[in-house]
Motif scaffolding. Structure first.
Motif, PDB file in Angstrom:
ATOM      1  N   GLY A  14     -10.760  26.435 -49.361  1.00  0.00           N
ATOM      2  CA  GLY A  14     -10.661  27.478 -50.105  1.00  0.00           C
ATOM      3  C   GLY A  14      -8.989  27.745 -50.826  1.00  0.00           C
ATOM      4  N   ASP A  15      -8.220  27.524 -49.622  1.00  0.00           N
ATOM      5  CA  ASP A  15      -6.795  27.504 -49.839  1.00  0.00           C
ATOM      6  C   ASP A  15      -6.151  26.472 -48.911  1.00  0.00           C
ATOM      7  N   LEU A  40      -8.900  40.520 -44.991  1.00  0.00           N
ATOM      8  CA  LEU A  40      -7.405  40.950 -45.529  1.00  0.00           C
ATOM      9  C   LEU A  40      -6.765  42.096 -45.049  1.00  0.00           C
ATOM     10  N   GLU A  66      -5.858  42.280 -41.597  1.00  0.00           N
ATOM     11  CA  GLU A  66      -6.196  42.105 -40.285  1.00  0.00           C
ATOM     12  C   GLU A  66      -5.469  40.974 -39.933  1.00  0.00           C
ATOM     13  N   PRO A  67      -4.458  40.749 -39.044  1.00  0.00           N
ATOM     14  CA  PRO A  67      -3.802  39.553 -38.414  1.00  0.00           C
ATOM     15  C   PRO A  67      -4.616  38.744 -37.540  1.00  0.00           C
ATOM     16  N   HIS A  69       1.075  33.003 -37.892  1.00  0.00           N
ATOM     17  CA  HIS A  69       2.096  33.436 -38.690  1.00  0.00           C
ATOM     18  C   HIS A  69       1.680  33.600 -40.077  1.00  0.00           C
ATOM     19  N   HIS A  70       0.823  32.916 -40.474  1.00  0.00           N
ATOM     20  CA  HIS A  70       0.055  32.765 -41.821  1.00  0.00           C
ATOM     21  C   HIS A  70      -0.620  34.148 -42.029  1.00  0.00           C
ATOM     22  N   SER A  73      -0.173  36.947 -40.196  1.00  0.00           N
ATOM     23  CA  SER A  73       0.812  38.173 -39.612  1.00  0.00           C
ATOM     24  C   SER A  73       0.898  39.101 -40.541  1.00  0.00           C
ATOM     25  N   GLY A  74       0.952  38.819 -41.762  1.00  0.00           N
ATOM     26  CA  GLY A  74       1.203  39.945 -42.738  1.00  0.00           C
ATOM     27  C   GLY A  74      -0.292  40.399 -43.462  1.00  0.00           C
ATOM     28  N   GLY A  75      -1.145  39.701 -42.943  1.00  0.00           N
ATOM     29  CA  GLY A  75      -2.476  40.231 -43.301  1.00  0.00           C
ATOM     30  C   GLY A  75      -3.223  39.311 -44.325  1.00  0.00           C
ATOM     31  N   CYS A  76      -2.634  38.248 -44.339  1.00  0.00           N
ATOM     32  CA  CYS A  76      -3.425  37.326 -45.603  1.00  0.00           C
ATOM     33  C   CYS A  76      -4.565  36.979 -44.813  1.00  0.00           C
ATOM     34  N   ASN A  77      -5.750  36.731 -45.551  1.00  0.00           N
ATOM     35  CA  ASN A  77      -7.028  36.465 -44.940  1.00  0.00           C
ATOM     36  C   ASN A  77      -7.271  35.209 -45.169  1.00  0.00           C
ATOM     37  N   MET A  78      -7.722  34.476 -44.207  1.00  0.00           N
ATOM     38  CA  MET A  78      -7.935  33.011 -43.984  1.00  0.00           C
ATOM     39  C   MET A  78      -9.589  32.989 -43.800  1.00  0.00           C
ATOM     40  N   SER A  79      -9.861  31.848 -44.129  1.00  0.00           N
ATOM     41  CA  SER A  79     -11.387  31.560 -44.193  1.00  0.00           C
ATOM     42  C   SER A  79     -11.836  30.231 -43.613  1.00  0.00           C
ATOM     43  N   ASP A  92     -10.197  26.598 -44.604  1.00  0.00           N
ATOM     44  CA  ASP A  92      -8.763  26.498 -45.273  1.00  0.00           C
ATOM     45  C   ASP A  92      -8.176  25.407 -44.582  1.00  0.00           C
TER      46      ASP A  92
END
Lengths: 439, 439
Positions: free
Chosen positions: B134-135, B223, B225-226, B352-353, B355-361, B364
């Motif tokens: 996805g990313d 999104l 949630e760290p 870290h990725h 930690s600011g709330g970026c959502n991972m799937s 990725d």
């Protein structure tokens, strides 16, 4: 080249009477695409077209309407909720569907009775991501933004030497893109004061918006095959508004040498509606460079791009603070600018992106970069309007802002206008800033 | 914490006898996942597990094998070709499938007769992307790479001040990621000589590779949630090799201020197999910082990360030029290094990725950045080995290289090793450089 046709006739009216109000962003001349479900339901996403204060549900419209076989085939993926598949259709097919929907929604259409039951009031809809964004790239085409922000760091040399040659862009995060009304939470992140020994990890204190447009790719190219500037317009589906939320205190500490990362990837908001290139045809305008500036290299230059590569889209930023909301005060306008001031066109962005062979797909999103106007009060971000946080904006109710506060609702608005044309819009691109998570 | 279990017994042997050869990267202790189709067919992608020189086709294995209901449920998405869905299973479920496949492939298993017909020789398979990415994000954890490259530009101050505090990363392009054997075409791009007035648009003349590992995300976060450092290992599926092809002459001109873009997005190659975190358990090792270096901030620090955050994976780069190939000469090794020298762990990259709330799937991909060793001959790119193009490498057949030439086949290899453990690998990560498109 997309020709002006009768779907742009400013006198055309729809049997959806709210579309005929001068204030409506969604007259019959617009017909933008979005995805939605009935508010409060857990239905699958449906694709719809905005018309006045209603949405024409294309699943129902495909079932209930009377369409030619060609149009029925074009409606099939849309009825399945798959806008990406429709985006991959050639320009002539996209234009054919526009004509069919225009005729069906026109006052006096025989389709009125059937399609009335395919309408849902926008007020009853929850808007969703209109398509799958495989990859998202953010450009930097706002020269007034680049200059103003550059001055904050390099007063004598605000624009870097590559700016007038390269449509500067960087890859963004696709997963955190959402539509108007999405939750945007103030991020935590590392920042370091210039005189501090070590950074701290804490909630951002310099949370900002960026006023941008987004361009959606239509069809793609194979890896290794560029998209020539003459072909670029065929590979563009339409435009949305885009807010590139930015944490100004995270960025300076993290961004060397590989660019912005956590300062940007906590969220990006787009407007609920994608306005098609066909709808935007009357609002194209010439793309001109000052004579003293370098002209684009050959791979970024074409007669069509010079003649009508730009768009006349008036842009506005509006802020409603929590105090305004509680006091019953309306939002206040922070700035105005116009997309025609961009230093690179959308076609140039796409052609440059694919010029090394990078493969693009339907639904890929290209952000324009912050669209500030030439005047100081036309900054498309608080960073610009507050001179890097040094000069607070005083709002009409006496509140002050250097950067956004929790509870602030930030809205972008856009309106394509041209003499003799019915103006069209995108719907507000808004979100309310939520407080940072507790430690 | 993943416990060492009997699936790591170095004495374990498979009825697939090629898996028992000491030279095999795919003994029964490995069991990595990949996607494939029969070479020359247009079948849908299937998910398989490498065993010796064979692939266990999980669609056939699900049909033909005798499995418990739990295992059959885990096999269901894999039989459908959907590795992402399996990646989203909790660690205990992923471990359970590993145990079931291990038992089924073990010498003496009652499943042998049934599963023999679910094997396909790797030589008869075309490998495909193992999952939907996805990313894609590329980090910069190779401190020796960052130092050597930094010295080329800033001899007195090679490492930027943020390097030891921030796991530096940037968003990459997911669409142009492919597996071993993919077509990589030399890109065109803008470059500008320091003394030139204007840039030129031409094929890159400084085409390079970067020796990296890729980490695949398992499960994700919402999104905002760290993912705490204590939870990060649960959200990692496995590792691949990764070649971050780089155009060294495009990057300096384009990368300020927003980072690398066209210098990188023309292609990224991963190994055909993803080695799971469960398989890598014996090869974990301590993550240590020099005492004089800053220790990681609290959100990037945990006892587990210190005790076994790193991986002992020996890495190699091999080059076979067109002349070698035509002359029947084998590939030549250019460098060796080890992933345990990375300055940040994979868990720290992920935490870290988000930690600011970026959502991972699930699916990725996180690139590690170039993994160079501490010695000059351990550079993980030609930029390093040729000292920025100033000192050509002389190959055994007398050819010279500063950067890659058309027809060069570049291969990355990796081998996880530990005392008392059966070593495992990833399969070669290779591609042959095609000439630039004609103008």
């Amino acid at each position: 080249m997309i020709k002006t046709d009768h779907t742009h006739d400013p006198a055309a009216q729809s049997w959806v009477v709210s579309a005929n109000q001068a204030s409506s962003e969604f007259p019959i001349q617009n017909l933008p695409f979005g995805a939605f479900r009935r508010r409060g339901s857990d239905e699958d996403a449906r694709i719809g077209v905005a018309i006045g204060d209603q949405i024409l549900d294309l699943r129902h419209a495909a079932e209930l309407g009377r369409w030619s076989a060609d149009i029925q085939a074009l409606l099939a993926p849309l009825a399945q909720g798959d806008l990406n598949a429709f985006m991959g259709q050639p320009p002539a097919a996209r234009l054919a569907l526009r004509h069919a929907l225009f005729e069906a929604l026109l006052t006096g259409s025989k389709q009125e009775a059937a399609l009335r039951t395919a309408l849902l009031a926008q007020s009853e809809a929850e808007m969703l991501m209109p398509c799958r964004v495989g990859d998202y790239t953010d450009f930097y085409t706002g020269i007034h933004h680049a200059t103003t922000v550059g001055k904050l760091f390099r007063p004598d040399n605000p624009l870097l030497p590559n700016y007038k040659w390269v449509p500067i862009g960087y890859h963004g995060r696709s997963s955190s893109i959402g539509v108007s009304g999405m939750a945007i939470r103030r991020p935590w992140g590392q920042r370091k004061a210039p005189d501090a020994e070590a950074p701290v990890f804490a909630p951002s204190q310099r949370l900002d918006y960026e006023l941008e447009l987004g361009a959606f790719v239509a069809g793609g190219n194979a890896l290794g095959e560029p998209i020539g500037i003459e072909k670029a317009e065929q590979h563009l589906f339409g435009l949305s508004l885009l807010n590139d939320w930015s944490a100004r205190d995270i960025q300076p500490w993290e961004y060397q040498p590989l660019g912005p990362f956590l300062a940007k990837n906590f969220g990006t908001t787009i407007s609920p509606w994608i306005v098609t290139m066909e709808a935007l045809a009357p609002f194209r305008c010439s793309f001109e460079r000052p004579a003293e500036d370098p002209q684009p290299l050959a791979y970024l230059d074409s007669a069509q791009n010079r003649a009508q590569g730009a768009f006349n889209i008036e842009l506005e930023v509006w802020l409603q603070t929590a105090a305004m909301r509680e006091g019953g005060l309306p939002a206040q306008r922070l700035s105005q600018s116009n997309f025609r001031d961009a230093y690179w066109t959308v076609a140039q962005m796409l052609t440059h992106h694919a010029s090394g062979g990078c493969n693009m797909s339907s639904g890929d999103l290209l952000g324009s970069g912050t669209q500030s106007g030439p005047l100081p009060e036309q900054g498309g971000s608080l960073l610009e309007l507050s001179q890097g946080g040094k000069q607070a904006l005083v709002l009409a109710n006496g509140e002050q802002r250097t950067f956004l506060q929790d509870g602030d609702t930030l809205s972008l608005r856009g309106r394509a206008t041209a003499p003799g044309a019915r103006s069209i819009g995108f719907g507000d691109c808004w979100a309310t800033l939520l407080p940072a998570r507790a430690a």
